[in-house]
Design a protein around this motif. Sequence first.
Motif, PDB file in Angstrom:
ATOM      1  N   GLY A  64     -14.849   2.659  56.373  1.00 53.15           N
ATOM      2  CA  GLY A  64     -13.521   2.348  56.879  1.00 53.15           C
ATOM      3  C   GLY A  64     -13.091   3.386  57.901  1.00 53.15           C
ATOM      4  N   VAL A 123     -19.286  -3.012  49.443  1.00 54.73           N
ATOM      5  CA  VAL A 123     -17.847  -2.829  49.268  1.00 54.73           C
ATOM      6  C   VAL A 123     -17.330  -2.162  50.535  1.00 54.73           C
ATOM      7  N   THR A 124     -16.345  -2.786  51.177  1.00 56.44           N
ATOM      8  CA  THR A 124     -15.849  -2.273  52.450  1.00 56.44           C
ATOM      9  C   THR A 124     -14.502  -1.583  52.256  1.00 56.44           C
ATOM     10  N   ALA A 125     -14.422  -0.337  52.690  1.00 56.40           N
ATOM     11  CA  ALA A 125     -13.139   0.382  52.678  1.00 56.40           C
ATOM     12  C   ALA A 125     -12.291  -0.112  53.854  1.00 56.40           C
ATOM     13  N   GLN A 170     -13.255  -7.608  59.357  1.00 57.79           N
ATOM     14  CA  GLN A 170     -14.528  -7.357  58.681  1.00 57.79           C
ATOM     15  C   GLN A 170     -15.147  -8.647  58.139  1.00 57.79           C
ATOM     16  N   ARG A 222     -19.736  -9.323  49.045  1.00 54.79           N
ATOM     17  CA  ARG A 222     -18.866  -8.337  49.667  1.00 54.79           C
ATOM     18  C   ARG A 222     -17.494  -8.365  48.992  1.00 54.79           C
ATOM     19  N   SER A 224     -13.687  -5.862  48.594  1.00 54.69           N
ATOM     20  CA  SER A 224     -12.925  -4.776  49.208  1.00 54.69           C
ATOM     21  C   SER A 224     -11.617  -4.611  48.455  1.00 54.69           C
ATOM     22  N   PHE A 249      -9.867  -0.074  44.849  1.00 55.41           N
ATOM     23  CA  PHE A 249     -11.234   0.196  45.317  1.00 55.41           C
ATOM     24  C   PHE A 249     -12.205   0.249  44.143  1.00 55.41           C
ATOM     25  N   ALA A 253     -12.927  -3.110  43.030  1.00 58.60           N
ATOM     26  CA  ALA A 253     -13.833  -3.799  43.957  1.00 58.60           C
ATOM     27  C   ALA A 253     -15.284  -3.451  43.641  1.00 58.60           C
TER      28      ALA A 253
END
Length: 356
Positions: free
Chosen positions: A17, A124-126, A143, A299, A301, A321, A324
Amino acid sequence: MSNKIKKEKIQIGISLGDVAGIGPEIIMKTFSDERIYKMATPVVFANPRVFSYYKKALKLDRFQYTTIKNFETTSHNSLNIFPAWEEEFDINIGKPTKETGAFALKSLAIACKALQDNQIDALVTAPINKHMVQQNEKDFSGQTEFLQQYFKSENNLMFMTSDLLKVGLVTNHKSIKDVAASITEDLILKKIKLMHQSLMYDFGISKPKIAVLALNPHAGDKGTIGSEEIDIIYPAVLQARAENMLVFGPYAADGFFGSGNYAGFDGILAMYHDQGLIPFKLMAQENGINFTAGMDIIRTSPDHGTAEDIAGKGVADETSFRNAIYAAIDIYNNRAEYEQNHSNPLTEFTEHQEDR
């Protein structure tokens, strides 16, 4: 990406991120609790200097990390950092720039490559600062859209999930003035099918019950406020029922949530962003997460943004988070268990769409 085998411990990739936001803090707080290493081996795609800087700034003495050059040397008892960029840079907490946007995009891109190469099992996307990423990549719209394009996926469902409720969207980040024109019977039916399959495949619900929300106040009042419910939404609901799905609606959103009717459903399909996310965030609060359903990759987040106003102050809540991470583990293993007894429903869905 399919043919998953259930594992006691999966390898989870994490995109950083925005360096100037709360991403580094929530990652570090999550992995300062060593219990999480019993379930996952985490690899974050970043520059080690980010975590060295934040560790001192936030006084997170319990946090440990290992820098790796390849995936054969990952540590199973600390956060692994796979270098995503090498150039020198300044860290100005709470002040995102074009440079931090470039780093966020590099982290996401290299994480996607690792996922494509099966070096990680889930991503896992911040949170990112979309505006700063767009300073480097004008066509970047988010994203989710980046992942869809990278993995050449025709389908996805923005699916906000918690133990309390699960809310999917027909339209994602679309201007309110464009929502009504974007909604079609085919689009609603496609999103219903994606939700139905995700509830079975990703969440282990054998016969999911789905509610579809109306677009207009009072569900259009039999056409006096709007005709979308009669002409578009209800026909999609009827078609879903004809295909043996337990789908009901359209429901007026205010009464549906206000009466507690949502508790009787496994999934809720909202027509637009705020219709679904306002009640979701009010009820799920920090426990909710965002899951991109309908894609072969996994995925998740957190359901919040970069929060630059509190970055570096040590007050960012890592619960979403952490959840997630847990959700990615659960979804991976639910898919593995499902595939032991069935074929991959996402492949079947794509083939069905191509045949239509």
